[in-house]
Design a protein around this motif. Structure first.
Motif, mmCIF file in Angstrom:
data_model
loop_
_atom_site.group_PDB
_atom_site.id
_atom_site.type_symbol
_atom_site.label_atom_id
_atom_site.label_comp_id
_atom_site.label_asym_id
_atom_site.label_seq_id
_atom_site.Cartn_x
_atom_site.Cartn_y
_atom_site.Cartn_z
ATOM 1 N N GLN A 47 5.579 -5.257 1.397
ATOM 2 C CA GLN A 47 6.555 -4.667 2.310
ATOM 3 C C GLN A 47 6.774 -3.164 2.134
ATOM 4 N N GLU A 48 6.225 -2.576 1.067
ATOM 5 C CA GLU A 48 6.478 -1.154 0.822
ATOM 6 C C GLU A 48 5.370 -0.527 -0.009
ATOM 7 N N SER A 49 5.379 0.812 -0.018
ATOM 8 C CA SER A 49 4.469 1.600 -0.840
ATOM 9 C C SER A 49 5.303 2.456 -1.775
ATOM 10 N N CYS A 50 4.721 2.812 -2.920
ATOM 11 C CA CYS A 50 5.437 3.609 -3.917
ATOM 12 C C CYS A 50 4.563 4.765 -4.382
ATOM 13 N N HIS A 73 3.199 7.194 5.873
ATOM 14 C CA HIS A 73 3.309 5.774 5.566
ATOM 15 C C HIS A 73 3.540 4.958 6.822
ATOM 16 N N LYS A 75 4.413 1.307 6.105
ATOM 17 C CA LYS A 75 5.484 0.527 5.487
ATOM 18 C C LYS A 75 6.525 1.501 4.925
ATOM 19 N N ARG A 76 7.637 0.974 4.467
ATOM 20 C CA ARG A 76 8.627 1.813 3.789
ATOM 21 C C ARG A 76 7.957 2.461 2.584
ATOM 22 N N LEU A 77 8.300 3.711 2.347
ATOM 23 C CA LEU A 77 7.734 4.454 1.223
ATOM 24 C C LEU A 77 8.863 4.926 0.315
ATOM 25 N N TYR A 78 8.680 4.691 -0.971
ATOM 26 C CA TYR A 78 9.633 5.164 -1.973
ATOM 27 C C TYR A 78 8.913 6.075 -2.948
ATOM 28 N N GLU A 139 14.048 7.269 -1.044
ATOM 29 C CA GLU A 139 13.374 6.707 0.124
ATOM 30 C C GLU A 139 12.805 7.862 0.923
#
Length: 178
Positions: A47-50, A73, A75-78, A139
């Motif tokens: 669900q996300e990238s980091c 991105h 997906k959500r990126l943190y 975020e």
């Protein structure tokens, strides 16, 4: 000797990525350490990238974005920021490897990533220890400062621009601790 000097500077970066990987694995078993294999971001989840940035500087929180795609991105990126210091009380690459295996991460994939980052199995540098002093999570959304394709006219990089590198001062940007 020159090669070891370079690697000495990168040990804390690898440990920071491994700490974030461990953190993510606790809640998301789809987590993959992708720094040298899969794509633009250091860690990928369903669900996300980091993206992980680290420093051994005591003050300031400047990070370098090393390419125009690093903060793009789908997906959500943190962005995870780790302030570290060399310390006998810290953790080494090998200790983090053991911890990650205990969390269920595949040993073969883990060893491959460590070696691709320049740390051969059996190398003494894998025993160098760093401790985590500060950990921040940002975020990367429309309010986060960034240069991406949408920053340009018609959302297109100018012709002949092949690489964009820039520095962001994270101080003053809201974050959570992780």
């Amino acid at each position: 000797l020159v090669g070891n000097t370079n690697r000495d500077q990168k040990v804390y970066n690898v440990i920071a990525e491994m700490l974030v990987l461990e953190h993510k694995l606790k809640t998301d078993k789809t987590t993959e350490w992708a720094a040298t294999r899969i794509g633009t971001h250091d860690i990928e989840c369903e669900q996300e990238s980091c993206e992980v940035k680290s420093t051994v500087k005591r003050y300031g929180a400047d990070i370098v974005i090393s390419g125009q795609h690093q903060l793009q991105h789908v997906k959500r990126l943190y962005l995870y920021f780790c302030r570290m210091e060399e310390s006998l009380e810290g953790v080494s690459i090998n200790e983090m490897k053991d911890r990650l295996i205990n969390c269920g991460y595949d040993e073969g994939k883990l060893e491959l990533e460590i070696e691709r980052q320049g740390f051969e199995k059996g190398s003494h540098i894998r025993e160098k220890k760093y401790k985590l002093l500060e950990k921040r999570k940002y975020e990367v959304d429309e309010s986060f400062p960034q240069i991406t394709q949408v920053s340009f006219k018609e959302e297109k990089y100018p012709d002949a621009i092949t690489h964009i590198q820039y520095t962001i001062d994270l101080d003053g940007i809201s974050y959570t601790s992780w």
